[in-house]
Design a protein around this motif. Structure first.
Motif, PDB file in Angstrom:
ATOM      1  N   VAL A 188       0.888  -1.353   0.044  1.00  9.69           N
ATOM      2  CA  VAL A 188      -0.145   0.007  -0.067  1.00  9.69           C
ATOM      3  C   VAL A 188       0.625   1.076   0.014  1.00  9.69           C
ATOM      4  O   VAL A 188       0.534   2.115  -0.576  1.00  9.69           O
ATOM      5  CB  VAL A 188      -0.973  -0.069   1.152  1.00  9.69           C
ATOM      6  CG1 VAL A 188      -1.603   1.143   1.475  1.00  9.69           C
ATOM      7  CG2 VAL A 188      -2.049  -1.125   1.047  1.00  9.69           C
ATOM      8  N   LYS A 189       2.027   1.489   0.847  1.00 12.07           N
ATOM      9  CA  LYS A 189       2.873   2.440   0.843  1.00 12.07           C
ATOM     10  C   LYS A 189       3.394   2.718  -0.493  1.00 12.07           C
ATOM     11  O   LYS A 189       3.677   3.712  -0.900  1.00 12.07           O
ATOM     12  CB  LYS A 189       3.782   2.096   1.932  1.00 12.07           C
ATOM     13  CG  LYS A 189       3.483   2.397   3.446  1.00 12.07           C
ATOM     14  CD  LYS A 189       4.569   1.956   4.524  1.00 12.07           C
ATOM     15  CE  LYS A 189       3.899   1.537   5.692  1.00 12.07           C
ATOM     16  NZ  LYS A 189       5.079   1.604   6.740  1.00 12.07           N
ATOM     17  N   CYS A 190       3.945   1.645  -1.076  1.00  9.82           N
ATOM     18  CA  CYS A 190       4.544   1.822  -2.441  1.00  9.82           C
ATOM     19  C   CYS A 190       3.447   2.278  -3.468  1.00  9.82           C
ATOM     20  O   CYS A 190       3.711   3.259  -4.446  1.00  9.82           O
ATOM     21  CB  CYS A 190       5.134   0.425  -3.089  1.00  9.82           C
ATOM     22  SG  CYS A 190       6.555   0.151  -2.091  1.00  9.82           S
ATOM     23  N   LEU A 191       2.209   1.743  -3.255  1.00  5.72           N
ATOM     24  CA  LEU A 191       1.315   2.147  -4.021  1.00  5.72           C
ATOM     25  C   LEU A 191       0.695   3.272  -4.229  1.00  5.72           C
ATOM     26  O   LEU A 191       0.518   4.247  -5.020  1.00  5.72           O
ATOM     27  CB  LEU A 191      -0.061   1.269  -4.210  1.00  5.72           C
ATOM     28  CG  LEU A 191      -1.227   1.313  -5.297  1.00  5.72           C
ATOM     29  CD1 LEU A 191      -0.726   1.100  -6.408  1.00  5.72           C
ATOM     30  CD2 LEU A 191      -2.262   0.237  -4.702  1.00  5.72           C
ATOM     31  N   GLY A 192       0.933   3.893  -2.894  1.00  2.00           N
ATOM     32  CA  GLY A 192       0.550   5.623  -2.825  1.00  2.00           C
ATOM     33  C   GLY A 192       1.528   6.290  -3.119  1.00  2.00           C
ATOM     34  O   GLY A 192       1.178   7.289  -3.644  1.00  2.00           O
ATOM     35  N   GLN A 193       2.790   5.884  -3.507  1.00  4.32           N
ATOM     36  CA  GLN A 193       3.745   6.878  -4.262  1.00  4.32           C
ATOM     37  C   GLN A 193       3.863   6.744  -5.734  1.00  4.32           C
ATOM     38  O   GLN A 193       4.388   7.168  -6.589  1.00  4.32           O
ATOM     39  CB  GLN A 193       5.253   6.515  -3.680  1.00  4.32           C
ATOM     40  CG  GLN A 193       5.265   6.717  -2.206  1.00  4.32           C
ATOM     41  CD  GLN A 193       6.754   6.261  -1.612  1.00  4.32           C
ATOM     42  OE1 GLN A 193       7.400   5.769  -2.032  1.00  4.32           O
ATOM     43  NE2 GLN A 193       6.676   6.426  -0.160  1.00  4.32           N
ATOM     44  N   ALA A 194       3.106   5.703  -6.214  1.00  2.00           N
ATOM     45  CA  ALA A 194       3.161   5.172  -7.622  1.00  2.00           C
ATOM     46  C   ALA A 194       2.003   5.930  -8.440  1.00  2.00           C
ATOM     47  O   ALA A 194       0.725   5.930  -7.804  1.00  2.00           O
ATOM     48  CB  ALA A 194       3.188   3.791  -7.875  1.00  2.00           C
ATOM     49  N   ASN A 195       2.144   5.921  -9.635  1.00  3.96           N
ATOM     50  CA  ASN A 195       1.115   6.573 -10.717  1.00  3.96           C
ATOM     51  C   ASN A 195       0.576   5.359 -11.396  1.00  3.96           C
ATOM     52  O   ASN A 195       0.947   5.053 -12.610  1.00  3.96           O
ATOM     53  CB  ASN A 195       1.448   7.558 -11.392  1.00  3.96           C
ATOM     54  CG  ASN A 195       0.207   7.986 -12.241  1.00  3.96           C
ATOM     55  OD1 ASN A 195      -0.899   7.809 -11.905  1.00  3.96           O
ATOM     56  ND2 ASN A 195       0.470   8.708 -13.477  1.00  3.96           N
ATOM     57  N   ASN A 196      -0.081   4.169 -10.841  1.00  2.00           N
ATOM     58  CA  ASN A 196      -0.306   2.977 -11.405  1.00  2.00           C
ATOM     59  C   ASN A 196      -1.696   3.048 -11.853  1.00  2.00           C
ATOM     60  O   ASN A 196      -2.690   3.326 -11.114  1.00  2.00           O
ATOM     61  CB  ASN A 196      -0.181   1.817 -10.298  1.00  2.00           C
ATOM     62  CG  ASN A 196      -0.118   0.393 -11.140  1.00  2.00           C
ATOM     63  OD1 ASN A 196      -1.073  -0.021 -11.267  1.00  2.00           O
ATOM     64  ND2 ASN A 196       1.001   0.018 -11.198  1.00  2.00           N
ATOM     65  N   GLN A 200      -7.879  -1.224  -8.221  1.00  7.61           N
ATOM     66  CA  GLN A 200      -8.120  -2.346  -8.259  1.00  7.61           C
ATOM     67  C   GLN A 200      -7.310  -3.152  -7.127  1.00  7.61           C
ATOM     68  O   GLN A 200      -7.739  -3.978  -6.332  1.00  7.61           O
ATOM     69  CB  GLN A 200      -7.723  -3.336  -9.621  1.00  7.61           C
ATOM     70  CG  GLN A 200      -7.692  -4.695  -9.503  1.00  7.61           C
ATOM     71  CD  GLN A 200      -6.301  -5.232 -10.124  1.00  7.61           C
ATOM     72  OE1 GLN A 200      -5.882  -4.682 -10.942  1.00  7.61           O
ATOM     73  NE2 GLN A 200      -5.623  -6.320  -9.240  1.00  7.61           N
ATOM     74  N   ILE A 201      -5.886  -2.678  -6.918  1.00  9.75           N
ATOM     75  CA  ILE A 201      -5.064  -2.930  -6.151  1.00  9.75           C
ATOM     76  C   ILE A 201      -5.446  -2.741  -4.547  1.00  9.75           C
ATOM     77  O   ILE A 201      -5.429  -3.340  -3.432  1.00  9.75           O
ATOM     78  CB  ILE A 201      -3.544  -2.622  -6.258  1.00  9.75           C
ATOM     79  CG1 ILE A 201      -3.063  -3.086  -7.676  1.00  9.75           C
ATOM     80  CG2 ILE A 201      -2.650  -3.213  -5.173  1.00  9.75           C
ATOM     81  CD1 ILE A 201      -1.963  -2.556  -8.302  1.00  9.75           C
ATOM     82  N   PHE A 202      -5.847  -1.287  -4.366  1.00  5.01           N
ATOM     83  CA  PHE A 202      -6.380  -1.036  -3.226  1.00  5.01           C
ATOM     84  C   PHE A 202      -7.476  -1.659  -2.804  1.00  5.01           C
ATOM     85  O   PHE A 202      -7.799  -2.286  -1.622  1.00  5.01           O
ATOM     86  CB  PHE A 202      -6.889   0.415  -3.195  1.00  5.01           C
ATOM     87  CG  PHE A 202      -5.806   1.600  -2.916  1.00  5.01           C
ATOM     88  CD1 PHE A 202      -5.107   1.343  -1.768  1.00  5.01           C
ATOM     89  CD2 PHE A 202      -5.514   2.654  -3.908  1.00  5.01           C
ATOM     90  CE1 PHE A 202      -3.794   2.173  -1.640  1.00  5.01           C
ATOM     91  CE2 PHE A 202      -4.490   3.381  -3.631  1.00  5.01           C
ATOM     92  CZ  PHE A 202      -3.493   3.271  -2.437  1.00  5.01           C
ATOM     93  N   SER A 203      -8.662  -2.263  -3.638  1.00  8.26           N
ATOM     94  CA  SER A 203      -9.709  -2.986  -3.444  1.00  8.26           C
ATOM     95  C   SER A 203      -9.631  -4.243  -2.956  1.00  8.26           C
ATOM     96  O   SER A 203     -10.085  -4.910  -2.000  1.00  8.26           O
ATOM     97  CB  SER A 203     -10.557  -2.875  -4.782  1.00  8.26           C
ATOM     98  OG  SER A 203     -11.654  -3.592  -4.513  1.00  8.26           O
TER      99      SER A 203
END
Length: 282
Positions: free
Chosen positions: A121-129, A134-137
């Protein structure tokens, strides 16, 4: 040379070094064959396969790294619970979020799985993916299998800290689930801690939602009869408010100052006020 070593432990260590060197040289099949041979002790095999999976990930062979990590049988070394967290974090940092999630699903030890999900989640929060929703879900869905409430609350708070204004649907689902979970805690002090954790997680996303949760925590404090527990809870809330002040509005800071006046214990009251002063000085 390795076969000339008679001591079994030294022999296993020699094979470990050889297999690691093979993997680092890109000779992955040979390294895996050696790691899975009967000449390597169970302890060395687990550590070696873990190391090879990381080397594969570093080389960009993400699916292969996942396959190697999932092939590790914990029964080979039952005294140590195999921890895949570091590889999960490496995959997430490389933007391989779906593979990282797949690996996180295979972690059976709940605290380790929660740590892995927080890293994702921390890495996803910094990425523009493009797949962030879907990943958060999926992460939110996986959180529902965590039985320990405190561990689950911490994970939900981490998700809250890393969603953005564009993640409206996830934000609402998260807010509803986190509140429902916190409200299910019978112990007042534990419920206050959970509500405070959620409020801090929501701070950057929505000051109004965060303040609403802080106020609910305060309402819970007011019904605590025990002076010590009440003072401790008030102090914890005030500290949390001070720590998030830079992200919050002025009325909330005034609320924090007013709360401290109701702390009966002079030492705790002074400590809470010092936290507010520290926040203002930053």
């Amino acid at each position: 040379v390795a076969h000339s070593i008679e001591d079994s432990e030294q022999y296993s260590q020699a094979l470990y070094k050889i297999a690691t060197a093979l993997a680092q040289a890109g000779q992955f099949n040979e390294a895996l064959e050696l790691a899975r041979s009967s000449d390597v002790t169970n302890e060395s095999r687990v550590t070696l396969l873990d190391e090879i999976s990381k080397i594969l990930a570093q080389a960009g062979y993400y699916n292969e790294a996942l396959d190697v990590a999932r092939s590790i049988d914990p029964d080979w070394y039952p005294l140590i619970a195999f921890d895949r967290n570091s590889l999960t974090k490496m995959l997430a940092q490389a933007g391989q979020f779906n593979i990282a999630l797949e690996l996180a699903r295979s972690i059976s030890f709940t605290p380790s799985q929660a740590d892995a999900l927080r890293d994702i989640v921390k890495c996803l929060g910094q990425a523009n993916n493009l797949s962030r929703q879907q990943i958060f879900s999926e992460t939110l869905s996986m959180s529902r299998t965590i039985e320990d409430i405190s561990t689950r609350i911490e994970l939900l708070a981490t998700i809250a800290e890393n969603i953005t204004q564009d993640d409206n649907l996830i934000s609402q689902q998260l807010f509803n689930e986190a509140l429902e979970l916190a409200r299910s805690i019978s112990n007042s002090s534990s419920r206050i801690k959970a509500l405070t954790t959620i409020a801090q997680g929501l701070a950057h996303r929505s000051g109004s939602l965060s303040q609403r949760v802080f106020n609910e925590a305060l309402d819970t404090v007011r019904v605590i009869d025990d002076d010590f527990s009440r003072s401790s809870s008030l102090e914890n809330i005030t500290k949390a408010l001070a720590q998030t002040y830079s992200l919050m509005n002025k009325p909330l800071l005034n609320t924090a100052i007013n709360i401290t006046q109701s702390i009966d214990d002079a030492k705790k009251r002074a400590n809470a006020l010092s936290k507010i002063v520290s926040a203002l000085a930053q």
